[in-house]
Motif scaffolding. Structure first.
Motif, PDB file in Angstrom:
ATOM      1  N   TRP A  11      -8.947 -65.254 -76.035  1.00 51.99           N
ATOM      2  CA  TRP A  11      -9.182 -66.416 -76.446  1.00 51.99           C
ATOM      3  C   TRP A  11      -9.250 -67.787 -75.354  1.00 51.99           C
ATOM      4  N   ASN A  12      -9.994 -68.619 -75.691  1.00 51.88           N
ATOM      5  CA  ASN A  12      -9.881 -69.864 -74.943  1.00 51.88           C
ATOM      6  C   ASN A  12      -8.517 -70.789 -74.967  1.00 51.88           C
ATOM      7  N   ALA A  13      -7.447 -70.145 -74.871  1.00 44.91           N
ATOM      8  CA  ALA A  13      -6.237 -70.554 -75.362  1.00 44.91           C
ATOM      9  C   ALA A  13      -5.072 -69.810 -74.237  1.00 44.91           C
ATOM     10  N   ALA A  14      -3.992 -70.771 -74.054  1.00 37.87           N
ATOM     11  CA  ALA A  14      -2.922 -70.106 -73.431  1.00 37.87           C
ATOM     12  C   ALA A  14      -1.886 -69.673 -74.402  1.00 37.87           C
ATOM     13  N   ASP A  15      -1.762 -69.986 -75.461  1.00 35.11           N
ATOM     14  CA  ASP A  15      -0.832 -69.472 -76.335  1.00 35.11           C
ATOM     15  C   ASP A  15      -1.192 -69.652 -77.768  1.00 35.11           C
ATOM     16  N   LEU A  16      -0.260 -68.837 -78.730  1.00 35.29           N
ATOM     17  CA  LEU A  16      -1.041 -68.763 -80.052  1.00 35.29           C
ATOM     18  C   LEU A  16      -1.051 -70.078 -80.782  1.00 35.29           C
ATOM     19  N   GLU A  17       0.000 -70.925 -80.651  1.00 34.22           N
ATOM     20  CA  GLU A  17      -0.060 -72.371 -81.445  1.00 34.22           C
ATOM     21  C   GLU A  17      -1.651 -73.182 -80.972  1.00 34.22           C
ATOM     22  N   TYR A  18      -2.200 -72.975 -79.967  1.00 32.25           N
ATOM     23  CA  TYR A  18      -3.203 -73.753 -79.638  1.00 32.25           C
ATOM     24  C   TYR A  18      -4.416 -73.400 -80.614  1.00 32.25           C
ATOM     25  N   ILE A  19      -4.666 -72.162 -80.712  1.00 27.74           N
ATOM     26  CA  ILE A  19      -5.733 -71.805 -81.694  1.00 27.74           C
ATOM     27  C   ILE A  19      -5.701 -72.440 -83.111  1.00 27.74           C
ATOM     28  N   PHE A  20      -4.431 -72.688 -83.591  1.00 26.61           N
ATOM     29  CA  PHE A  20      -4.207 -73.339 -84.964  1.00 26.61           C
ATOM     30  C   PHE A  20      -4.040 -74.822 -84.929  1.00 26.61           C
ATOM     31  N   TYR A  21      -4.107 -75.467 -83.498  1.00 32.66           N
ATOM     32  CA  TYR A  21      -4.001 -76.804 -83.322  1.00 32.66           C
ATOM     33  C   TYR A  21      -5.249 -77.507 -82.900  1.00 32.66           C
ATOM     34  N   HIS A  22      -6.017 -76.717 -82.292  1.00 31.95           N
ATOM     35  CA  HIS A  22      -7.497 -77.154 -81.795  1.00 31.95           C
ATOM     36  C   HIS A  22      -8.485 -76.589 -82.636  1.00 31.95           C
ATOM     37  N   TRP A  23      -8.930 -77.253 -83.576  1.00 32.85           N
ATOM     38  CA  TRP A  23      -9.715 -76.787 -84.863  1.00 32.85           C
ATOM     39  C   TRP A  23     -10.860 -77.220 -84.827  1.00 32.85           C
ATOM     40  N   GLY A  24     -11.865 -76.388 -85.663  1.00 30.95           N
ATOM     41  CA  GLY A  24     -13.250 -76.962 -86.114  1.00 30.95           C
ATOM     42  C   GLY A  24     -14.134 -76.293 -84.952  1.00 30.95           C
ATOM     43  N   ILE A  25     -13.746 -75.518 -83.856  1.00 31.34           N
ATOM     44  CA  ILE A  25     -14.594 -75.101 -82.887  1.00 31.34           C
ATOM     45  C   ILE A  25     -14.650 -73.678 -82.707  1.00 31.34           C
ATOM     46  N   ASN A  26     -15.381 -72.686 -82.026  1.00 35.95           N
ATOM     47  CA  ASN A  26     -14.986 -71.399 -81.643  1.00 35.95           C
ATOM     48  C   ASN A  26     -14.321 -71.193 -80.592  1.00 35.95           C
ATOM     49  N   LEU A  27     -13.035 -70.823 -80.629  1.00 33.74           N
ATOM     50  CA  LEU A  27     -12.218 -70.704 -79.358  1.00 33.74           C
ATOM     51  C   LEU A  27     -12.099 -69.365 -78.848  1.00 33.74           C
ATOM     52  N   VAL A  28     -13.007 -68.419 -79.219  1.00 31.44           N
ATOM     53  CA  VAL A  28     -13.075 -67.207 -78.779  1.00 31.44           C
ATOM     54  C   VAL A  28     -13.711 -67.140 -77.138  1.00 31.44           C
ATOM     55  N   ARG A  29     -13.089 -66.544 -76.280  1.00 33.96           N
ATOM     56  CA  ARG A  29     -13.810 -66.378 -75.027  1.00 33.96           C
ATOM     57  C   ARG A  29     -14.741 -64.877 -75.138  1.00 33.96           C
ATOM     58  N   SER A  30     -13.964 -63.923 -75.456  1.00 33.41           N
ATOM     59  CA  SER A  30     -14.602 -62.708 -75.560  1.00 33.41           C
ATOM     60  C   SER A  30     -14.023 -61.697 -76.454  1.00 33.41           C
ATOM     61  N   VAL A  31     -14.520 -60.663 -76.564  1.00 32.38           N
ATOM     62  CA  VAL A  31     -14.364 -59.778 -77.747  1.00 32.38           C
ATOM     63  C   VAL A  31     -14.540 -58.309 -77.045  1.00 32.38           C
TER      64      VAL A  31
END
Length: 416
Positions: free
Chosen positions: A384-404
């Motif tokens: 994810w483009n995130a450092a922690d789990l909470e961020y992907i619920f806090y920063h919403w409405g965009i795609n936060l996936v960096r890679s799969v």
């Protein structure tokens, strides 16, 4: 081939091979500064500190650098209606005018519009539309999804839809799990003789689907104006006799009794559950049924939200999915339903992560293979483009996936 994902800033995952329920749903493993080793598509080890990962590397090792980011299991979307032709954007003004889902259906719109278009579509056209949606899903972190039929509503076109699912599963990186849902609506030609349509499902469709090994599950829309509890029971019991495990669309629009029926039949899952009563939820919990909740549908239709907190209180495992379909939830991204589940169901980020990974995997009988990051499971990962789990619920409405990473291989998202 060996793959090492290094420099993981935080690894967040539920653990185990079955659905987590009650307080256990929110208990996940959080491992900082670690790495993952995968061999031939499966997780071989979850390492200690990044400083020690060098011992896992040889000249043939593929190295993926997470660059200090959050890593979770690949997302599992356990309720979609992916294969169809006929988007329904023209119904949006009707919804804004206050017409309900059932009002539009009674006017010949809704599912029946998509049914007509799907019947006209070729297998190749259904596959191309499905492939485009699968690409979007993958770019948003979904690595496995369940796909229901249900826009054919006759033997020929239900078979065509299920074959499209099977063919897509062969050519696309996502793993697809097929569900037969001939009992999605009453087609126009059976509008005034529903009992004959139920008979067609039981005597022709289910035997053909099972005989050709086209589906694993059988689903039914148990709702006022669609299939009654008794009709749903007959269809699901017929499916079970032919080896198709029962699922049920339950209590979405009214308190139809679907949750109680799911418990009675020991269904794998009951889905929607917006209006499910406590008695039905208790029966589900007692009989091993998983609650698959679809917050995006509540949001899109302006409906009330399922009582996720009550379900967890009742020790009922909760999964969350998109309900991707052309009418009531036209989105392929599981990230927005995750955000809504946190904000409207009041579930914690950890509870939602479990709901879209391990519990979702259990809802499609895949919890032994996917849904968590631990040795022996498929190496399906999201960076994810995130450092922690909470961020992907806090920063919403965009795609936060960096890679799969799918089965240990990085997936190219550049063209998606």
């Amino acid at each position: 081939m060996k793959t090492v994902v290094k420099n993981i800033g935080l690894l967040a995952t539920p653990l185990g091979n079955k659905a987590r329920r009650g307080k256990e749903q929110g208990r996940i493993s959080l491992v900082p500064n670690t790495y993952i080793v995968a061999c031939d598509g499966y997780i071989a080890a979850v390492g200690g500190s990044n400083a020690t990962f060098a011992g896992a590397v040889d000249d043939a090792t593929r190295i993926i650098d997470a660059q200090g980011a959050l890593v979770t299991p690949g997302l599992v979307d356990c309720h979609t209606h992916l294969v169809f032709s006929g988007w329904r954007q023209r119904e949006l003004p009707l919804k804004l005018q206050g017409l309900s889902y059932l009002d539009i259906l009674r006017q010949g719109g809704g599912i029946l519009y998509t049914v007509n278009r799907t019947r006209q579509a070729t297998l190749a056209q259904l596959m191309e539309s499905g492939r485009r949606s699968l690409d979007i899903m993958l770019a948003h972190g979904t690595t496995t999804c369940e796909v229901k039929s249900g826009y054919g509503l006759n033997l020929e076109d239900e078979i065509k839809s299920l074959r499209a699912i099977g063919e897509l599963n062969k050519i696309h990186p996502l793993d697809l799990v097929p569900t037969f849902m001939g009992a999605h609506a009453i087609p126009n030609e059976y509008r005034h003789r529903k009992s004959d349509y139920v008979k067609l499902i039981c005597e022709a469709m289910i035997p053909a689907v099972a005989g050709q090994n086209l589906a694993e599950f059988c689903d039914v829309f148990c709702e006022d104006g669609v299939f009654t509890v008794d009709e749903s029971r007959a269809i699901l019991e017929c499916g079970a006799r032919h080896g198709l495990l029962p699922k049920i669309h339950a209590d979405e629009i009214t308190a139809s009794g679907g949750a109680g029926l799911a418990g009675e039949l020991q269904a794998v899952s009951a889905e929607h559950l917006i209006h499910a009563d406590d008695k039905g939820l208790v029966m589900m919990a007692q009989n091993g049924t998983i609650a698959v909740l679809l917050p995006g549908t509540s949001f899109y239709l302006g409906e009330s939200f399922a009582r996720a907190g009550k379900m967890i209180e009742l020790n009922l495992p909760v999964a969350v999915a998109t309900d991707f379909n052309p009418g009531s939830c036209p989105t392929e991204s599981l990230q927005l339903p995750m955000n809504i589940a946190c904000l409207k169901y009041r579930l914690t980020p950890a509870e939602v992560l479990t709901a879209v990974t391990l519990n979702a995997a259990a809802a499609i009988h895949r919890a032994d293979a996917i849904g968590s990051i631990e040795p022996g499971k498929q190496a399906d990962l999201v960076i994810w483009n995130a450092a922690d789990l909470e961020y992907i619920f806090y920063h919403w409405g965009i795609n936060l996936v960096r890679s799969v990473v799918k089965r240990g291989k990085p997936v190219s998202l550049a063209k998606i």
